[in-house]
Motif scaffolding. Structure first.
Motif, short mmCIF file in Angstrom:
data_model
loop_
_atom_site.label_atom_id
_atom_site.label_comp_id
_atom_site.label_asym_id
_atom_site.label_seq_id
_atom_site.Cartn_x
_atom_site.Cartn_y
_atom_site.Cartn_z
N THR A 1 35.95 45.43 45.71
CA THR A 1 37.10 45.29 44.77
C THR A 1 37.40 43.59 46.09
O THR A 1 37.10 44.03 46.87
CB THR A 1 37.95 45.94 44.20
OG1 THR A 1 39.04 45.79 45.65
CG2 THR A 1 37.90 46.61 43.10
N GLN A 2 37.85 43.07 45.36
CA GLN A 2 38.36 42.04 46.98
C GLN A 2 39.56 41.76 46.68
O GLN A 2 40.55 41.64 45.88
CB GLN A 2 37.12 40.77 46.24
CG GLN A 2 35.84 40.41 46.60
CD GLN A 2 35.63 38.81 45.79
OE1 GLN A 2 36.51 38.19 44.71
NE2 GLN A 2 34.76 38.59 46.33
N HIS A 3 40.04 41.80 48.08
CA HIS A 3 41.51 41.52 48.20
C HIS A 3 41.51 40.11 48.90
O HIS A 3 40.90 39.54 50.08
CB HIS A 3 41.25 42.56 49.58
CG HIS A 3 41.09 43.87 48.55
ND1 HIS A 3 42.59 44.72 47.29
CD2 HIS A 3 41.10 45.17 49.33
CE1 HIS A 3 42.06 45.41 47.41
NE2 HIS A 3 41.34 46.21 48.06
#
Length: 159
Positions: free
Chosen positions: A113-115
């Motif tokens: 997942t991208q933060h």
């Protein structure tokens, strides 16, 4: 009182001139010189002899002679020649080729997942002071030098 006499002067000037001069050429020539041969002279004595000689009578006749003409002919002579022609031979070879099998594997990959983090940077202004050198203009006044000329007269004796 000296007298002045006028004389004419002759001036010589060298002049270059190109002249074509024929060059003697040697040429060979064959000259036939007669050869002097001495012969023994035979002295002839005149003797009178009366002989009866039969005289042949000649009859002229025109005869036509055929002209021979040469003619070239091309003659074909068949010639038998035996030529051996190589025959292609087929050679069979059996080559074993490995069979390729495809295997499938399922691998579980974790999901990423991208933060995203937003950061704000303030615009900073830094002031820099630069010292510029100043140019000083100076005017120098000088006196103009005075040039003096000295003329000296020398007597010259003329012979």
């Amino acid at each position: 009182i000296p007298k002045v006499m006028q004389q004419t002067r002759v001036q010589h000037q060298q002049v270059e001139q190109e002249v074509q001069v024929p060059v003697p050429m040697t040429q060979e020539e064959v000259v036939h010189v007669p050869k002097v041969m001495q012969q023994v002279r035979a002295q002839h004595f005149h003797v009178e002899e009366i002989v009866d000689v039969p005289i042949e009578q000649i009859v002229e006749q025109v005869v036509h002679v055929p002209v021979v003409q040469t003619v070239e002919r091309i003659v074909h002579n068949p010639v038998e020649t035996v030529v051996s022609v190589p025959r292609p031979v087929i050679i069979e070879k059996t080559i074993q080729v490995p069979k390729v099998q495809i295997e499938e594997k399922t691998i579980k990959v974790p999901k990423v997942t991208q933060h995203v983090v937003d950061t704000v940077v303030q615009h900073q202004i830094q002031s820099i002071e630069i010292v510029k050198p100043t140019i000083v203009h100076k005017t120098v006044q000088r006196k103009k030098p005075i040039l003096q000329q000295q003329v000296v007269h020398k007597p010259v004796e003329v012979p």
